[in-house]
Design a protein around this motif. Structure first.
Motif, mmCIF file in Angstrom:
data_model
loop_
_atom_site.group_PDB
_atom_site.id
_atom_site.type_symbol
_atom_site.label_atom_id
_atom_site.label_comp_id
_atom_site.label_asym_id
_atom_site.label_seq_id
_atom_site.Cartn_x
_atom_site.Cartn_y
_atom_site.Cartn_z
ATOM 1 N N GLN A 162 97.874 50.653 60.235
ATOM 2 C CA GLN A 162 99.013 50.078 61.284
ATOM 3 C C GLN A 162 100.193 50.726 61.191
ATOM 4 O OE1 GLN A 162 99.250 45.755 60.217
ATOM 5 N NE2 GLN A 162 96.913 45.413 60.813
ATOM 6 N N THR A 163 100.636 51.540 60.155
ATOM 7 C CA THR A 163 101.599 51.983 60.162
ATOM 8 C C THR A 163 101.592 53.644 59.923
ATOM 9 O OG1 THR A 163 101.828 52.079 57.701
ATOM 10 C CG2 THR A 163 102.574 50.080 58.632
ATOM 11 N N PRO A 294 100.279 53.695 65.382
ATOM 12 C CA PRO A 294 101.142 53.201 64.129
ATOM 13 C C PRO A 294 102.496 53.144 64.323
ATOM 14 C CG PRO A 294 99.365 54.604 63.508
ATOM 15 C CD PRO A 294 99.760 54.949 65.105
ATOM 16 N N ALA A 295 102.934 52.025 63.653
ATOM 17 C CA ALA A 295 104.431 51.740 63.687
ATOM 18 C C ALA A 295 105.144 52.714 62.788
ATOM 19 C CB ALA A 295 104.978 50.127 63.223
ATOM 20 N N LYS A 298 110.129 50.106 59.086
ATOM 21 C CA LYS A 298 109.607 48.933 58.328
ATOM 22 C C LYS A 298 110.052 47.784 59.311
ATOM 23 C CE LYS A 298 110.187 46.554 54.128
ATOM 24 N NZ LYS A 298 110.828 46.483 52.546
ATOM 25 N N GLN A 302 103.305 47.884 66.069
ATOM 26 C CA GLN A 302 102.179 48.953 66.664
ATOM 27 C C GLN A 302 102.633 48.963 68.067
ATOM 28 O OE1 GLN A 302 98.608 47.795 64.458
ATOM 29 N NE2 GLN A 302 98.114 49.849 64.870
#
Length: 419
Positions: A162-163, A294-295, A298, A302
């Motif tokens: 996801q990141t 992905p992101a 912080k 997404q």
């Protein structure tokens, strides 16, 4: 050689127009029958077959209207530029991501059409302006992200990242657990536009979507600090240094991806579209999934990258505008929305149809994820795609550093903004 190619393209353009392809002569004398001209950027047989099927059904129901569809391929943009210069556009044409910036002054406003109420809100910022004008009808919509080999990720115990940090860690796990037998991230960089595609997609989480790190307004007004672009190049250099890319990254061709995925030789790739169904057809044991980009920062989310993929815009000065709109309304019927979305392995742009294609379960899983417009289409001047292509390839070849890449991007950005 490039000049010769351009002359050949222009010769072909004028030959087509001389044969009667222009909209001004679209109404024929065949018993009052109207012939609409339509140009599309659809490239493969499956895509064209889906649109041609809808056209055939329309012509059966409307025997007084014929549609002359053309698919110029690589010559599309040159042909449309000539048509715009002569103010003699097609009755219907594909805006291929440039409905407002490039074609805005030529298209009719479609806001009063019945299908607009069913438009996916994710496309509002792409196809509508502040006044409410609707620039084109989206035959489908792009949701570009990252493709992955479902079986391999399960085998290695990797959850879809996801990141960006999770993504890089996933690539490292693939490298270590496969002992080099599987390419963590496969890039067909022999066609440098594929490198530009990656930069275009990752620019959004790095530079746009996060509130504290969003620079969209600065990119639009020309005040962007291009040193912030360094981080994109640094990521790509880091992936190469860690041996997380295919060794032939600078020569690999996209035509190789289907067979490699079918052989379980690839874990992740930015190549999408028909990769999934094509790879599964070669090897039924293989399943290709897709995730949003992905992101990076912080707390950010997404993103799908995309918007309009294939569209139909109507020329505002067409003598056959009513008939052109009639076909657009026909294409927006639920059964036709479904036919085209499934025929192009894409998601539907309207909410009035249930579409079942290869990636449906993944689109459903991430249905709350926002679709962001292609970075270059919204934030960069026309012409920057080729700059992203060449600088990205030079970066991976080691002839440019990340800082030098950003500097070249800045120089070309400023030059092209003045044109």
């Amino acid at each position: 050689m490039k000049n010769v190619t351009r002359l050949l393209i222009l010769f072909m353009v004028f030959a087509v127009f001389a044969a009667g392809c222009g909209s001004k002569g679209a109404s024929s004398g065949d018993g009052g029958k109207v012939t609409l001209t339509l140009f599309s950027t659809m490239s493969n047989k499956g895509e064209r077959a889906a649109l041609e099927s809808v056209i055939a059904d329309f012509e059966k129901e409307n025997p007084d209207i014929a549609i002359e569809a053309n698919f110029p391929g690589n010559g599309y943009e040159d042909m449309l530029r000539v048509k715009m210069g002569a103010n003699d556009m097609l009755d219907l044409f594909d805006t291929h991501g440039w409905s407002q910036l490039r074609y805005g002054e030529y298209v009719a406003d479609l806001k009063d059409m019945n299908w607009v109420k069913d438009l996916d809100p994710a496309l509002d910022q792409i196809l509508k302006d502040e006044s409410g004008k609707v620039y084109a009808y989206p035959l489908n919509q792009a949701k570009d992200g990252i493709s992955y080999n479902v079986k391999l990720l399960e085998q290695y115990g990797i959850k879809p990242p996801q990141t960006m940090d999770e993504f890089v860690k996933a690539l490292e796990v693939v490298k270590n657990k496969s002992k080099g037998d599987v390419v963590p991230l496969w890039i067909p960089g022999g066609e440098n536009g594929n490198i530009a595609q990656i930069f275009d997609q990752i620019a959004t989480p790095y530079l746009i979507t996060d509130k504290e790190n969003g620079h969209g307004d600065e990119l639009l007004d020309g005040s962007f600090n291009w040193s912030k672009y360094d981080q994109l190049g640094e990521l790509m250099v880091d992936l190469k240094k860690k041996d997380l890319l295919n060794k032939d990254v600078l020569t690999a061709k996209q035509s190789q991806v289907t067979e490699l995925m079918a052989q379980d030789k690839i874990a992740f790739t930015f190549v999408g579209g028909s990769l999934g169904p094509d790879a599964t057809e070669l090897n039924p044991e293989v399943k290709v999934g897709t995730i949003p980009v992905p992101a990076v920062h912080k707390g950010d989310a997404q993103s799908w990258i995309g918007g309009e993929r294939f569209t139909l815009a109507a020329w505002k000065d067409s003598k056959n505008l009513d008939e052109a709109k009639e076909f657009i309304e026909f294409a927006a019927k639920p059964e036709n929305v479904k036919k085209i979305a499934e025929g192009t392995s894409s998601t539907a742009a309207l909410k009035n149809a249930e579409v079942d294609n290869y990636y449906s379960e993944f689109y459903k899983q991430y249905e709350e994820v926002k679709v962001e417009p292609y970075f270059d289409r919204k934030y960069l001047p026309s012409g920057m795609w080729s700059v992203m292509s060449t600088t990205g390839q030079e970066l991976l070849a080691g002839t440019l550093t990340a800082k030098q890449l950003s500097k070249k991007m800045e120089e070309e950005y400023n030059r092209l903004r003045k044109q």
